[in-house]
Enzyme design. Structure first.
Site, PDB file in Angstrom:
ATOM      1  N   SER A  59      20.049  14.215  30.628  1.00 10.71           N
ATOM      2  CA  SER A  59      20.631  13.907  29.319  1.00 10.71           C
ATOM      3  C   SER A  59      19.817  12.862  28.569  1.00 10.71           C
ATOM      4  O   SER A  59      19.984  12.696  27.363  1.00 10.71           O
ATOM      5  CB  SER A  59      22.077  13.429  29.480  1.00 10.71           C
ATOM      6  OG  SER A  59      22.127  12.324  30.353  1.00 10.71           O
TER       7      SER A  59
ATOM      8  N   HIS B 264      19.754  20.998  29.435  1.00  2.11           N
ATOM      9  CA  HIS B 264      20.810  19.980  29.456  1.00  2.11           C
ATOM     10  C   HIS B 264      22.181  20.635  29.345  1.00  2.11           C
ATOM     11  O   HIS B 264      22.570  21.117  28.275  1.00  2.11           O
ATOM     12  CB  HIS B 264      20.575  18.989  28.303  1.00  2.11           C
ATOM     13  CG  HIS B 264      21.624  17.929  28.207  1.00  2.11           C
ATOM     14  ND1 HIS B 264      21.912  17.278  27.023  1.00  2.11           N
ATOM     15  CD2 HIS B 264      22.470  17.406  29.131  1.00  2.11           C
ATOM     16  CE1 HIS B 264      22.882  16.404  27.239  1.00  2.11           C
ATOM     17  NE2 HIS B 264      23.234  16.466  28.503  1.00  2.11           N
TER      18      HIS B 264
ATOM     19  N   GLU C 194      21.489  22.547  25.803  1.00  2.00           N
ATOM     20  CA  GLU C 194      20.272  22.188  25.072  1.00  2.00           C
ATOM     21  C   GLU C 194      19.070  22.595  25.919  1.00  2.00           C
ATOM     22  O   GLU C 194      18.934  22.150  27.060  1.00  2.00           O
ATOM     23  CB  GLU C 194      20.200  20.675  24.843  1.00  2.00           C
ATOM     24  CG  GLU C 194      21.021  20.148  23.705  1.00  2.00           C
ATOM     25  CD  GLU C 194      20.828  18.641  23.524  1.00  2.00           C
ATOM     26  OE1 GLU C 194      20.436  18.247  22.420  1.00  2.00           O
ATOM     27  OE2 GLU C 194      21.076  17.869  24.472  1.00  2.00           O
TER      28      GLU C 194
END
Length: 716
Positions: free
Chosen positions: A429, A450, A462
């Site tokens: 993250s 992510h 992501e």
């Protein structure tokens, strides 16, 4: 052939039964303007034939009709009320023409019959579904109500209570549930569908079935005693408002429309529906929710395109078990991709397998799965304490502890064991993908992936492109995320990537208010009840974990010292230093306990206020407008910076990231839709009022130029 167009064909079958087949170019049938015009012309051709005794509607696709062509909506809804009314009256005249044919009609329904597709079948006298059918009116999810007679016909077919549940929730209904309430007359096997519909029409022609009485019921007022009607609609309003709340007006409007139309015949009832539809179509909420639908289609379209470049992922691996690894393993295995879950510790593997088993057991308990399916999914997860089973994986997701050195070591190790063309992704993250890539011999096969916690609930992934990531690598990870049932957005590497980069300026705005004596519970209330976030900033930090927030905030401060650097302690530091980590240890801004039903409970904790008072002094009240401005301006400007810097490719993808990754209020549509609704110039003027608070409140030159030109981020 009685009629033929690119979207509809009509032919005469035996026994003078006509068959109208929806068969548009492309994979599905939609109710766009062309199809509506074709249906009108087809019905005229049918009416001119004197020998037709019945009509069956069918589809040449795997589905009946998926609904209206939503790509036409925003342009159409921007028209004057008179233009919109003319369009909706013309459309309804076509459905009335179908309903008024001088012989019995039936729909043979397979796959989706949603929105306009559902309203089409409601205009016929009989409805036969096969076992693949899904029927429903999802319009309230788009901020509108059914506009082709759905609010008029459905209550007269299945009763007001059932109809209101269908319309206000917008859920797809399974064929057996539709049969129970009388929305369909029979459910048959797919191969028997057309024959069953034709047989029903033959029975109607032979007067074994009273099609005229059925039709008359749809033309007449609802047969509800006055007292029962009052109780029914009053109860419905209470239940709907409790779920939809004040920010989503369409479900409540649907109840009002059905109530007002209950005593009316078809013509007057349709006029009530038209007026309500037009009013809702003009709202910012409809624009936002339709925008989200279109953005979702854009993102899925990009993922589908990526699938053509992607490596076929037949098996996967996740490094690091526990809750996150178990969640990733569950998601992959449950969507059909076998996965190895590797860890160095047996207790972590047990925890990961336990997490997957817990999620699967919940599916079985809710009737969404079976013990047999659960066993099959669990068999698709292979626990491992060494790398041997990982060597066959097409994609490896590293999900070990969030520490650069540990991740770099694991990435370097796994590269030695996997095949030359295996793709490796890091679930991180905060740690730079370019930094982690330095530990790899082949950085072109590496990128970020992510996931958001909890993995099984959060739709966003992501996919982070590093400077060396190949197009095949990105495409393959996007395709794998889609295969897992997730919505992937591709972003470029930077501190916090996209979602966390824009989240922490929001937290900075919150910290600023607390530093001046703001009340965190009052701020949460404003941001939840008025702005519409599912959680206010204090509650969200508690859920994320104050230790995680503290670490990520330091990463952001290092990455963007001019805007996110700090001169002293803030509220996050105060909580962290006092070992108040949030939900995970039962105390953060709030105190957490478990209620009598075993559910987590949140309470205001006086200790938090004492700690904040010691750090920042006496409390001070802020009004709602200032709370919203001071928390949202930094997030909005940072989101714009991400677009300008190419971190995220488009306003649509940014808004989907915010809605799916952070729970940005869907009725506001995302940051860019919110900006366009507010007016960029109005936002710039508001931000300028707070520019003295620092770099996070200072708009970019490009924003200022867009405001000066009265521009917008979305093209109408």
């Amino acid at each position: 052939m009685i009629y033929q167009s690119p979207t509809i064909q009509v032919e005469l079958l035996e026994d003078n039964i006509a068959k109208l087949c929806f068969n548009a170019p492309g994979s599905v049938n939609k109710f766009d303007r062309e199809t509506l015009a074709s249906l009108d012309a087809a019905l005229d051709s049918i009416k001119q034939q004197s020998n037709i005794q019945a009509l069956v509607l069918t589809s040449g696709k795997d589905t009946f009709i998926v609904g209206a062509d939503i790509t036409e909506f925003l342009g159409l809804f921007a028209q004057d009320d008179a233009v919109l009314l003319s369009w909706i009256e013309q459309a309804n005249a076509v459905f009335n023409k179908l309903e008024d044919l001088p012989f019995p009609t039936a729909s043979a329904i397979k796959g989706f019959a949603l929105g306009g597709g559902c309203e089409t079948i409601l205009a016929t006298d009989f409805r036969i579904a096969d076992t693949t059918a899904k029927i429903g009116l999802p319009e309230t999810k788009l901020g509108i109500i059914p506009g082709f007679g759905g609010t008029v016909r459905l209550p007269r077919v299945i009763g007001a209570d059932n109809a209101l549940e269908w319309i206000t929730t917008g859920k797809d209904q399974r064929p057996e549930d539709a049969l129970k309430v009388g929305a369909v007359d029979a459910v048959v096997a797919p191969e028997a569908l057309e024959a069953a519909a034709i047989q029903m029409l033959k029975d109607a022609v032979a007067e074994k079935l009273d099609w005229q009485a059925r039709r008359q019921r749809k033309m007449s007022p609802l047969t509800l005693p006055k007292l029962e009607a009052m109780m029914s609609f009053t109860t419905a309003k209470g239940m709907v408002f409790a779920v939809a709340g004040k920010h989503y007006p369409a479900p409540m409007a649907a109840v009002s429309v059905v109530e007002q139309a209950a005593t009316k015949g078809r013509s007057d009832a349709l006029q009530i529906e038209h007026q309500a539809f037009i009013k809702l179509a003009k709202t910012d909420v409809a624009k936002a929710l339709i925008g989200i639908f279109l953005n979702d289609q854009l993102v899925k379209g990009k993922a589908k395109k990526a699938g053509k470049l992607a490596k076929d992922v037949k098996s996967a691996a996740v490094l690091g078990a526990g809750i996150m690894g178990g969640g990733i393993a569950y998601q992959s295995a449950s969507k059909g991709t076998p996965i190895v879950m590797k860890d160095i510790a047996q207790p972590a593997l047990d925890l990961g397998l336990g997490e997957a088993a817990k999620l699967l057991s919940a599916q079985v308990a809710r009737g969404r799965s079976t013990p047999e399916k659960m066993a099959k999914v669990l068999n698709n997860i292979t626990p491992a304490l060494d790398y041997a089973p990982v060597k066959h994986a097409d994609v490896v997701v590293e999900a070990v502890v969030e520490h650069p050195k540990v991740k770099a070591q694991v990435l370097a190790e796994v590269e030695q064991y996997v095949s030359e063309d295996a793709i490796i992704a890091s679930n991180t993250s905060t740690i730079s993908i370019n930094l982690l890539a330095k530990s790899m011999k082949k950085p072109e096969r590496f990128c970020g992936m992510h996931f958001f916690n909890p993995v099984h609930k959060m739709p966003l992934v992501e996919v982070i492109r590093g400077e060396h990531s190949s197009e095949e690598t990105i495409a393959s990870v996007v395709a794998y995320a889609s295969k897992m049932g997730k919505t992937p957005i591709v972003v470029n590497d930077c501190p916090g990537f996209f979602v966390n980069r824009v989240l922490f300026p929001y937290f900075a705005g919150f910290n600023g208010l607390l530093a001046e004596g703001g009340d965190f519970a009052a701020i949460d209330k404003v941001m939840e009840k008025q702005f519409g976030w599912p959680m206010g900033p204090a509650y969200l930090l508690d859920v994320v974990g104050l230790d995680t927030g503290h670490h990520a905030q330091a990463v952001m401060a290092e990455g963007f010292p001019d805007r996110m650097g700090k001169s002293g302690n803030d509220a996050i530091d105060v909580m962290f230093e006092n070992k108040r980590l949030g939900q995970k240890n039962g105390k953060g801004f709030y105190a957490y306990s478990v209620d009598s039903r075993g559910k987590p409970k949140k309470d205001v904790d006086p200790t938090s206020y004492e700690l904040l008072k010691a750090a920042f002094g006496e409390q001070k009240a802020f009004d709602a407008d200032e709370i919203i401005a001071r928390t949202m301006i930094p997030m909005i400007i940072e989101t714009v910076r991400c677009l300008e810097e190419g971190i995220v490719a488009s306003p649509a993808e940014a808004d989907m990231g915010l809605v799916y990754g952070l729970g940005f209020p869907p009725f506001r549509g995302g940051v860019f839709r919110y900006l366009d609704t507010m007016g960029v110039a109005n936002f710039v003027a508001l931000a300028d009022k707070y520019a003295h608070l620092g770099g996070l409140y200072q708009v970019t030159d490009a924003m200022r130029a867009l405001a000066a030109n009265n521009g917008s981020y979305y093209q109408a």
